[in-house]
Each structure stands twice: as structure tokens, then as C-alpha cells.
Scaffold this motif. Sequence first.
Motif: not given
Length: 91
Positions: A48-67
Motif C-alpha cells: 500500500a505504501t509503495t502504491a501511494e508513493a508511486a501515485n505521489d511521484v506520478e502526480a509530481a511528475a505530471d505537475e512538473a511537466a505542466d509547469t
Amino acid sequence: MRKIILAAAIATSALGLAACSETTETEAEETVDAMEADADAAGETVEATTAEAANDVEAAADEAADTAVKTTDEIGDAAEAAAADVEAAAE
């Protein structure tokens, strides 16, 4: 007579050890079961922690790409405006 008493003592000791061994075996099985349950729970927590961390990393990457896209667009707009100013000044 001594042999009979000695044989009885040995038999009693053997029965005592056998009963002790059964109890020990039961406790060992219970310990193994508890350890298995703990390992399963720990595995689920890690998953569960790994899945949550992966989702957080994906969200941060999407935000960085948008920026980055927004910044690139702003730089392009500024370059076009600067080119227009240069053309206007040249005329």
C-alpha cells in the motif's frame, strides 16, 4: 525390584517429555502462524505504501511537466513579443 522402579521412573519421565513436546509443538505452530500473519500484514502495508508513493511521484511528475509546458509557452510568447518590438523599432 530396583529395575522395575527404574523402568517406571524412566517411563514416567518419557511420558512427561512426550506431553511437554506436544505442548511445545503446539506453541511453536501458534508462533509460526502468528509470524505468518505478521509477515502478511507487513507485506500488505509495504504494498500500500509503495502504491501511494508511486501515485505521489506520478502526480509530481505530471505537475512538473505542466509547469515546464507553461514556462515554455511563456518564453515563446516573450520571444515573439521581443521580435515584434525589434521589427517595430526597425521600421
